[in-house]
Design an enzyme around this catalytic site. Structure first.
Site, mmCIF file in Angstrom:
data_model
loop_
_atom_site.group_PDB
_atom_site.id
_atom_site.type_symbol
_atom_site.label_atom_id
_atom_site.label_comp_id
_atom_site.label_asym_id
_atom_site.label_seq_id
_atom_site.Cartn_x
_atom_site.Cartn_y
_atom_site.Cartn_z
ATOM 1 N N TYR A 150 0.825 -1.210 0.000
ATOM 2 C CA TYR A 150 0.000 0.000 0.000
ATOM 3 C C TYR A 150 0.860 1.262 0.000
ATOM 4 C CZ TYR A 150 -3.942 -3.078 1.138
ATOM 5 O OH TYR A 150 -4.884 -4.067 1.121
ATOM 6 N N LYS B 109 3.417 -15.487 2.144
ATOM 7 C CA LYS B 109 3.347 -16.225 0.879
ATOM 8 C C LYS B 109 4.791 -16.522 0.483
ATOM 9 C CE LYS B 109 0.879 -17.781 -2.611
ATOM 10 N NZ LYS B 109 0.026 -18.971 -2.497
ATOM 11 N N ASP C 101 -3.154 -18.153 1.446
ATOM 12 C CA ASP C 101 -4.318 -18.821 0.844
ATOM 13 C C ASP C 101 -4.865 -19.886 1.778
ATOM 14 O OD1 ASP C 101 -1.806 -19.863 0.348
ATOM 15 O OD2 ASP C 101 -2.312 -20.731 -1.594
ATOM 16 N N ASP D 276 -5.275 -6.831 5.901
ATOM 17 C CA ASP D 276 -6.481 -6.104 5.500
ATOM 18 C C ASP D 276 -7.568 -7.117 5.100
ATOM 19 O OD1 ASP D 276 -8.193 -4.132 4.691
ATOM 20 O OD2 ASP D 276 -7.059 -3.541 2.916
ATOM 21 N N ASP E 92 -10.967 -8.609 7.564
ATOM 22 C CA ASP E 92 -12.364 -8.474 7.132
ATOM 23 C C ASP E 92 -13.044 -9.838 7.055
ATOM 24 O OD1 ASP E 92 -12.332 -5.761 7.034
ATOM 25 O OD2 ASP E 92 -12.978 -5.598 4.951
#
Ligand code: NAD
Length: 371
Positions: free
Chosen positions: A142, A203, A235, A259, A263
Site C-alpha cells: 500500500y 506467501k 491462501d 487487510d 475483514d
C-alpha cells in the site's frame, strides 16, 4: 491515576457511539478511582465543515499531546464531492502516519449469546472464538511505488506489434527487516499474555518479502520461548479461518494480507456493530476505534450499536493504560448486557422480545449500570 484522552467523534453515527463510550469510561473512572480527561477535537467531514480541511493541525496536536486517541468514524455522502487530498477518510491515513501507528489489532471474538449470528456451523464455534489479528499498517504494497504507464508508442516501433494501446501497471511490495521485527514483537508480546500461540501468515513460496518476513519472525521467536510459532501461507489461512478458526490465537501478517484476513474474520463473528480495533505506536500510545464506518443510513435514528466503540475503549484501557481489571469490567458488562437478553437492532433475532431491543443511549446506560 490521571489520563488524557483525545476524542475524535467524527461523522454520522460517530458522535452517537462515542458519547456512550465516553460515559462508560467515566463510569469506570468512578468505580476504580481514575481521572480521565477528555479533549474533543474534529476530524473528517466535521472538520471539513468547520475548518475546510479533514485533519486540522490543532487536531493532530491534541492527539499527539494525549495518552491515547478514541475515534468514532469519518466520512459520508455529504463529502463525496470533496477532492482527493481532503476527503474525510484521508484524516485516518494522516493520523496513522503522523502518530506512527504501525500495528493494527483486530480481535474477532464471538460472544456465546451471539453464536447464532455467525454464518459458521455451531459445532465449529463450540466454546466461543477469540482470535487477534495483528496487521502491519505502515509498510508493504500500500505504501510502495504505484505506477501506470502507457507503452503504446514504445511498443509500436516493434515489428508486428498489434495496433492497440498497451498500458501496464505495477505496485511494489517492500519491507525492511526492522518493520517486520517490530510488528512481530508486538504479536509475541500480546500472545505471551494470551494463550501463547502466534501464526505468522505469508506467501513465502512465491514472494521475497515473505521470505524475509518468515526469517525475521523466526529470529524474534527465539526471544519468546514460551510462545509457539507456526507459519501459514495466506491462501491456506483464508481457508482455515472458515474451516477451523479455533486453530488461531494471534495472527501476525503484512498490511495487505492483514487487510483481507481481518475483514474475513470479522464476518465469522456476524456483526460489524460489535467489533473494536486498536492501532498502536511505539511505547504504549494507541488510537482506538470501532471497525465499522459512519453508517449514514442509520445516523440520527438512535439505533446505532455503541458496543464496538465501548469495546474499543476497553482495549485502550488494556493496551495503552495497562488497566486490565478495568478493561475486564467493561467486557464483563457487555457480556452481562447480552446475557440479560438485551439486543441492539442490528443483533436482534426474530425471537428477541421487543422490550429488550435497545437504542444507542439505552445500551450505553445499561452497560454503565453493569459496571
Ligand atoms: P459502514 O460500516 O458505515 O456501514 C455498513 C452497514 O453496517 C450499514 O448498513 C450500517 O448501517 C451498518 N452498521 C455499521 N455500524 C453499525 C453500528 N454501530 N450499529 C448498527 N449498524 C451498523 O460502512 P459503509 O456504509 O461502507 O461506509 C459509510 C461511510 O463510512 C463511508 O463514508 C465510508 O468511507 C466510511 N467509513 C469510515 C471508516 C472509519 O472511519 N474507520 C470505516 C469504514 C467506512
Amino acid at each position: 491515576m490521571k489520563y488524557t484522552i483525545a476524542v475524535v467523534p467524527g461523522d454520522g453515527i460517530g458522535p452517537e457511539v462515542i458519547g456512550e463510550a465516553v460515559s462508560v469510561l467515566r463510569a469506570v473512572g468512578d468505580r476504580f478511582g481514575h481521572d480521565f480527561t477528555f479533549n474533543t477535537v474534529l476530524a473528517g467531514g466535521a472538520a471539513i465543515d468547520a475548518f475546510g480541511e479533514c485533519l486540522p493541525a490543532s487536531t493532530l496536536e491534541a492527539c499527539k499531546a494525549a495518552d491515547a486517541v478514541l475515534l468514532g468514524a469519518v466520512g459520508g455522502p455529504k463529502w463525496d464531492h470533496v477532492p482527493g487530498p481532503q476527503r474525510p477518510e484521508r484524516a485516518l491515513l494522516g493520523l496513522r502516519k503522523e502518530l506512527g501507528l504501525y500495528a493494527n489489532l483486530r480481535p474477532a471474538m464471538i460472544f456465546e449469546e451471539l453464536a447464532d449470528a455467525s454464518p459458521l456451523k455451531p459445532d465449529i464455534l463450540k466454546g466461543g472464538l477469540d482470535i487477534l489479528i495483528v496487521r502491519e499498517l505502515t509498510g508493504g504494497i500500500y505504501f510502495g511505488e504505484h505506477v501506470t504507464e502507457d507503452l503504446t508508442d514504445e511498443l509500436r516501433t516493434i515489428n508486428n506489434y498489434p495496433e492497440t494501446a498497451v498500458i501496464h501497471a505495477y505496485d511494489v511490495e517492500k519491507y525492511a527487516d526492522f518493520e517486520i521485527e517490530r510488528i512481530a514483537r508486538t504479536a509475541f508480546d500480546l500472545a505471551a499474555k494470551r494463550s501463547g500461540r502466534v501464526t505468522s501468515v505469508d506467501k513465502a513460496n512465491v514472494l521475497d518479502t515473505s521470505r524475509l518476513w518468515r526469517r525475521t519472525v523466526e529470529a524474534v521467536a527465539k526471544d519468546y520461548p514460551d510462545v509457539t510459532l507456526d507459519h501459514m501461507y495466506v491462501d491456506n489461512a483464508a481457508m482455515q479461518l472458515i474451516r477451523d478458526p479455533k486453530h488461531f490465537d494471534v495472527i501476525v501478517t503484512s498490511n495487505m494480507f492483514g487487510d483481507i484476513l481481518s475483514d474475513e474474520a470479522s464476518q465469522i463473528t456476524g456483526s460489524i456493530g460489535m467489533l473494536p480495533s486498536a492501532s498502536l505506536a511505539d511505547g504504549n500510545f494507541g488510537m482506538y476505534e470501532p471497525v465499522h464506518g459512519s453508517a449514514p443510513d442509520i445516523a440520527g435514528t438512535g439505533k446505532a450499536n455503541p458496543i464496538a466503540t465501548i469495546l474499543s475503549a476497553a482495549m485502550m484501557l488494556r493496551y495503552t493504560f495497562g488497566l486490565a481489571a478495568e478493561a475486564d469490567a467493561i467486557e464483563a458488562a457487555v457480556r452481562s448486557f447480552l446475557a440479560a437478553g438485551y439486543r441492539t437492532p442490528d443483533i436482534a433475532g426474530k425471537d428477541t422480545d421487543s422490550d429488550k431491543i435497545t437504542g444507542t443511549q439505552e445500551t450505553g446506560s445499561i452497560i454503565r449500570e453493569f459496571i
